[in-house]
Scaffold this motif. Structure first.
Motif, PDB file in Angstrom:
ATOM      1  N   THR A   4       0.823  -1.198   0.000  1.00  0.00           N
ATOM      2  CA  THR A   4       0.000   0.000   0.000  1.00  0.00           C
ATOM      3  C   THR A   4       0.865   1.259   0.000  1.00  0.00           C
ATOM      4  O   THR A   4       0.525   2.260  -0.626  1.00  0.00           O
ATOM      5  CB  THR A   4      -0.938  -0.006   1.216  1.00  0.00           C
ATOM      6  OG1 THR A   4      -1.705  -1.195   1.178  1.00  0.00           O
ATOM      7  CG2 THR A   4      -1.871   1.184   1.199  1.00  0.00           C
ATOM      8  N   ARG A   5       1.976   1.224   0.745  1.00  0.00           N
ATOM      9  CA  ARG A   5       2.862   2.395   0.755  1.00  0.00           C
ATOM     10  C   ARG A   5       3.320   2.738  -0.666  1.00  0.00           C
ATOM     11  O   ARG A   5       3.347   3.904  -1.061  1.00  0.00           O
ATOM     12  CB  ARG A   5       4.083   2.120   1.629  1.00  0.00           C
ATOM     13  CG  ARG A   5       3.811   1.955   3.123  1.00  0.00           C
ATOM     14  CD  ARG A   5       3.459   3.265   3.843  1.00  0.00           C
ATOM     15  NE  ARG A   5       2.178   3.830   3.440  1.00  0.00           N
ATOM     16  CZ  ARG A   5       0.986   3.376   3.855  1.00  0.00           C
ATOM     17  NH1 ARG A   5       0.923   2.354   4.671  1.00  0.00           N
ATOM     18  NH2 ARG A   5      -0.129   3.945   3.465  1.00  0.00           N
ATOM     19  N   SER A   6       3.682   1.734  -1.451  1.00  0.00           N
ATOM     20  CA  SER A   6       4.099   2.005  -2.831  1.00  0.00           C
ATOM     21  C   SER A   6       2.926   2.463  -3.685  1.00  0.00           C
ATOM     22  O   SER A   6       3.101   3.197  -4.665  1.00  0.00           O
ATOM     23  CB  SER A   6       4.735   0.753  -3.448  1.00  0.00           C
ATOM     24  OG  SER A   6       3.804  -0.312  -3.516  1.00  0.00           O
ATOM     25  N   TYR A   7       1.711   2.054  -3.313  1.00  0.00           N
ATOM     26  CA  TYR A   7       0.518   2.451  -4.052  1.00  0.00           C
ATOM     27  C   TYR A   7       0.254   3.948  -3.897  1.00  0.00           C
ATOM     28  O   TYR A   7      -0.298   4.588  -4.796  1.00  0.00           O
ATOM     29  CB  TYR A   7      -0.673   1.652  -3.532  1.00  0.00           C
ATOM     30  CG  TYR A   7      -1.900   1.639  -4.412  1.00  0.00           C
ATOM     31  CD1 TYR A   7      -1.925   0.943  -5.617  1.00  0.00           C
ATOM     32  CD2 TYR A   7      -3.070   2.296  -4.018  1.00  0.00           C
ATOM     33  CE1 TYR A   7      -3.055   0.909  -6.413  1.00  0.00           C
ATOM     34  CE2 TYR A   7      -4.217   2.269  -4.815  1.00  0.00           C
ATOM     35  CZ  TYR A   7      -4.196   1.571  -6.002  1.00  0.00           C
ATOM     36  OH  TYR A   7      -5.325   1.527  -6.783  1.00  0.00           O
ATOM     37  N   LYS A  12       4.425   7.771  -9.551  1.00  0.00           N
ATOM     38  CA  LYS A  12       3.306   7.072 -10.194  1.00  0.00           C
ATOM     39  C   LYS A  12       1.999   7.199  -9.407  1.00  0.00           C
ATOM     40  O   LYS A  12       0.931   6.871  -9.919  1.00  0.00           O
ATOM     41  CB  LYS A  12       3.655   5.600 -10.370  1.00  0.00           C
ATOM     42  CG  LYS A  12       4.731   5.344 -11.408  1.00  0.00           C
ATOM     43  CD  LYS A  12       4.985   3.842 -11.579  1.00  0.00           C
ATOM     44  CE  LYS A  12       6.042   3.589 -12.638  1.00  0.00           C
ATOM     45  NZ  LYS A  12       6.310   2.131 -12.806  1.00  0.00           N
ATOM     46  N   ALA A  13       2.102   7.662  -8.164  1.00  0.00           N
ATOM     47  CA  ALA A  13       0.904   7.761  -7.320  1.00  0.00           C
ATOM     48  C   ALA A  13       0.379   9.185  -7.223  1.00  0.00           C
ATOM     49  O   ALA A  13      -0.527   9.457  -6.431  1.00  0.00           O
ATOM     50  CB  ALA A  13       1.206   7.222  -5.920  1.00  0.00           C
ATOM     51  N   VAL A  14       0.933  10.091  -8.039  1.00  0.00           N
ATOM     52  CA  VAL A  14       0.548  11.492  -7.902  1.00  0.00           C
ATOM     53  C   VAL A  14      -0.960  11.695  -8.096  1.00  0.00           C
ATOM     54  O   VAL A  14      -1.591  12.492  -7.391  1.00  0.00           O
ATOM     55  CB  VAL A  14       1.369  12.374  -8.881  1.00  0.00           C
ATOM     56  CG1 VAL A  14       1.106  12.003 -10.332  1.00  0.00           C
ATOM     57  CG2 VAL A  14       1.072  13.852  -8.640  1.00  0.00           C
ATOM     58  N   ASP A  29      -0.766  12.046   5.995  1.00  0.00           N
ATOM     59  CA  ASP A  29      -1.712  10.967   6.282  1.00  0.00           C
ATOM     60  C   ASP A  29      -1.724   9.957   5.133  1.00  0.00           C
ATOM     61  O   ASP A  29      -1.648   8.751   5.345  1.00  0.00           O
ATOM     62  CB  ASP A  29      -3.124  11.530   6.472  1.00  0.00           C
ATOM     63  CG  ASP A  29      -3.260  12.389   7.713  1.00  0.00           C
ATOM     64  OD1 ASP A  29      -2.490  12.157   8.670  1.00  0.00           O
ATOM     65  OD2 ASP A  29      -4.119  13.277   7.718  1.00  0.00           O
ATOM     66  N   ILE A  30      -1.814  10.482   3.929  1.00  0.00           N
ATOM     67  CA  ILE A  30      -1.928   9.626   2.746  1.00  0.00           C
ATOM     68  C   ILE A  30      -0.684   8.767   2.574  1.00  0.00           C
ATOM     69  O   ILE A  30      -0.757   7.571   2.285  1.00  0.00           O
ATOM     70  CB  ILE A  30      -2.139  10.486   1.474  1.00  0.00           C
ATOM     71  CG1 ILE A  30      -3.425  11.311   1.598  1.00  0.00           C
ATOM     72  CG2 ILE A  30      -2.182   9.610   0.224  1.00  0.00           C
ATOM     73  CD1 ILE A  30      -3.550  12.417   0.562  1.00  0.00           C
TER      74      ILE A  30
END
Length: 555
Positions: A4-7, A12-14, A29-30
């Motif tokens: 989830t952290r990498s998600y 790529k998660a911008v 938080d996110i």
């Protein structure tokens, strides 16, 4: 949580972070905190769900406090009583799968680290459990609790009594007075219906925090424990305690033992088998029968006794039952907080009462549930013996054959059903209904006409946990799949023994074979939409009745 952290981190998660920020969440938080989904089955049209926003807010407070970020989302919910006596009631069983799929869909897309479901009623809470098992991430359910009993002219009254009164010739004026009284608070109807059965059983399955499943909706302990549940899910997420760790085959056996001791709703059979299947664990009707042979009912909740689930909670609730039947349990299996059930029960002081008794002084000398087999149901059907009148424990009678709950009800109202008859309601199973209709008006009419002590009923449909009488459901194979129930003709003799566990059509085999040659399955009652999809893909009732292939190697 690494996935989830990498998600949520990196270039790529911008776009994901942007969406969360647009919804009001802060960057730290996110990026850093556990993302906890909060599946809220709130719905304004039922006392069982109309209070769940308040409970959900307390859950979210606890998540924030423990260092997680809650992400609330809605889950479709209905109330079975709204559709009682109508064709729409057949949606209830299929709705369980829709609830599970809704939770799965949202949780997968948002990559939640953990999940809380907030639920109360019938197939909705069962669907939550199904979805929780399917996701297999750290998860728990916060129940909405039970409502208190109503009071009408100084006497306790619950929903099932109102249903019977409506069919007993009471005037519109009297019924209106009763309506004003029967649901005096939020919460699930306070008898041993499917809603309360599943709220209780959640504790045994390690899906509900111990001691919290049956807290009445009016008791503000419910709010405090909901906040504690929010904290607990963050702890479980960090420890990575998942359903596959907490629900073993032995855990499921403990849940079956609990069902026998409490005279649970017969629908629990469908739900436990389906939940087990989601986890790759094989349990069968034979497992239920094994416990029926050695565990009597020790709980006197309506309809097996005069007490409500509120009474049950204050008498000690599920943990007291588990203490009473400890000798029949697997106590080395884990609980939600890392202890074993042996450790948990060591701190429980169980006191015998009129509501919850001991095994050596049971309320009934018979189990809360019983599996019946015979030529009419070689793979199994189910009855709740504690609701069967003494004079109907064994019965033989002439078949009166119907293809719907409403057709059977109309025959009762026309006084066409007589003592000694056995009503057969078929083509109402998982495929035939489709959706597996919950029979209500026929059973209530039998009680209203005082026929429940002289008339039996068998069906490939299912029953509400409110129902009682000599009623046998889940007959499999069902009629629409060519089961023997499809070949019964008017006047055939049917024999049922709820003590020995048998159910048979007393017709010569050569006659049956001739009928089978001539049998043609009726066209589907529904040929589009959800129910059509369900009918094409569902498992039979003895395999849980869920819309899943489960082509897996079971443990």
């Amino acid at each position: 949580m690494d996935k989830t952290r990498s998600y949520w981190n990196g270039k790529k998660a911008v776009h994901r972070r942007t969406m969360m920020k647009g919804a009001g969440y802060c960057d730290s938080d996110i990026r850093k905190k556990p993302h906890i989904g909060v599946a809220n089955t709130f719905m304004e049209g039922s006392p069982g769900t109309a209070h769940l926003r308040t409970i959900t807010e307390k859950v979210k407070q606890g998540i924030w406090e423990a260092g997680g970020i809650p992400v609330e989302f809605g889950v479709p919910a209905t109330c079975g009583n709204v559709a009682n006596g109508a064709e729409e009631l057949k949606y209830e069983q299929a709705a369980r799968d829709i609830v599970a799929a809704s939770i799965e869909f949202v949780s997968k897309v948002h990559n939640f680290d953990g999940l809380v479901t907030v639920a109360s009623c019938d197939n909705i809470i069962a669907g939550c459990y199904l979805g929780m098992a399917r996701l297999d991430i750290p998860t728990l359910c916060v129940t909405g609790g039970s409502m208190t009993a109503g009071r009408y002219k100084g006497e306790k009254m619950v929903q099932a009594q109102l249903d019977v009164a409506a069919l007993s010739g009471e005037s519109e004026a009297v019924l209106t007075e009763m309506e004003e009284c029967v649901c005096p608070s939020f919460g699930a109807c306070p008898s041993m219906g499917t809603a309360n059965t599943m709220q209780m059983t959640g504790e045994i399955l390690n899906l509900v925090l111990p001691g919290t499943g049956t807290i009445p909706a009016i008791d503000n302990v419910k709010l405090r424990k909901s906040r504690e549940a929010g904290k607990a899910i963050v702890e479980m997420t960090i420890a990575d305690r998942k359903p596959s760790d907490l629900i073993t085959k032995e855990t499921l056996f403990n849940a079956i033992a609990f069902a026998m001791a409490t005279a649970a709703s017969t629908n629990i059979v469908l739900h436990l088998i389906a939940i087990a299947n989601e986890l790759g664990i094989k349990i069968t009707l034979d497992d239920f029968d094994s416990y029926a042979d050695r565990l009597p009912c020790i709980v006197g909740v309506i309809p097996s006794g005069p007490y409500t689930v509120v009474d049950f909670h204050y008498a000690g609730g599920p943990l007291t039952v588990m203490k009473m039947i400890e000798s029949e349990l697997y106590t080395d299996v884990p609980t939600m907080d890392g202890r074993t059930w042996k450790d948990l029960l060591a701190n429980i002081e169980a006191k015998s009462s009129d509501v919850i008794r001991t095994l050596d002084n049971p309320l009934f000398n018979e189990p809360g549930l019983k599996i019946l087999k015979g030529n009419l149901s070689p793979t199994g059907s189910i009855v709740r013996p504690t609701g069967v009148p003494a004079e109907m424990k064994q019965f033989t009678g002439k078949a009166r054959v119907f293809s719907s709950d409403l057709d059977s009800y109309d025959a009762i109202e026309r006084d066409e059903i007589k003592a000694g008859d056995v009503i057969v309601i078929r083509y109402e199973g998982c495929v035939g209904a489709p959706g597996m209709t919950e029979l209500m008006v026929t059973t209530d009419a039998l009680i209203a006409k005082d026929l429940h002590k002289s008339v039996g009923l068998i069906s490939d449909a299912r029953f509400s946990g409110f129902n009682y009488g000599a009623i046998v459901g889940h007959v499999t194979p069902e009629a629409a799949r060519g089961g023997l129930i499809a070949l019964i003709e008017e006047g055939d003799m049917i024999s049922v023994d709820t003590v020995k566990g048998t159910i048979n059509l007393d017709v010569a085999e050569d006659v049956i074979e001739e009928r089978r040659k001539n049998w043609v399955c009726p066209p589907p009652k529904v040929s589009s939409g959800l129910l059509d999809i369900y009918a094409r893909h569902c498992r039979p009732a003895d395999e849980g009745g869920a819309m899943q292939p489960w082509d897996i190697d079971f443990k």
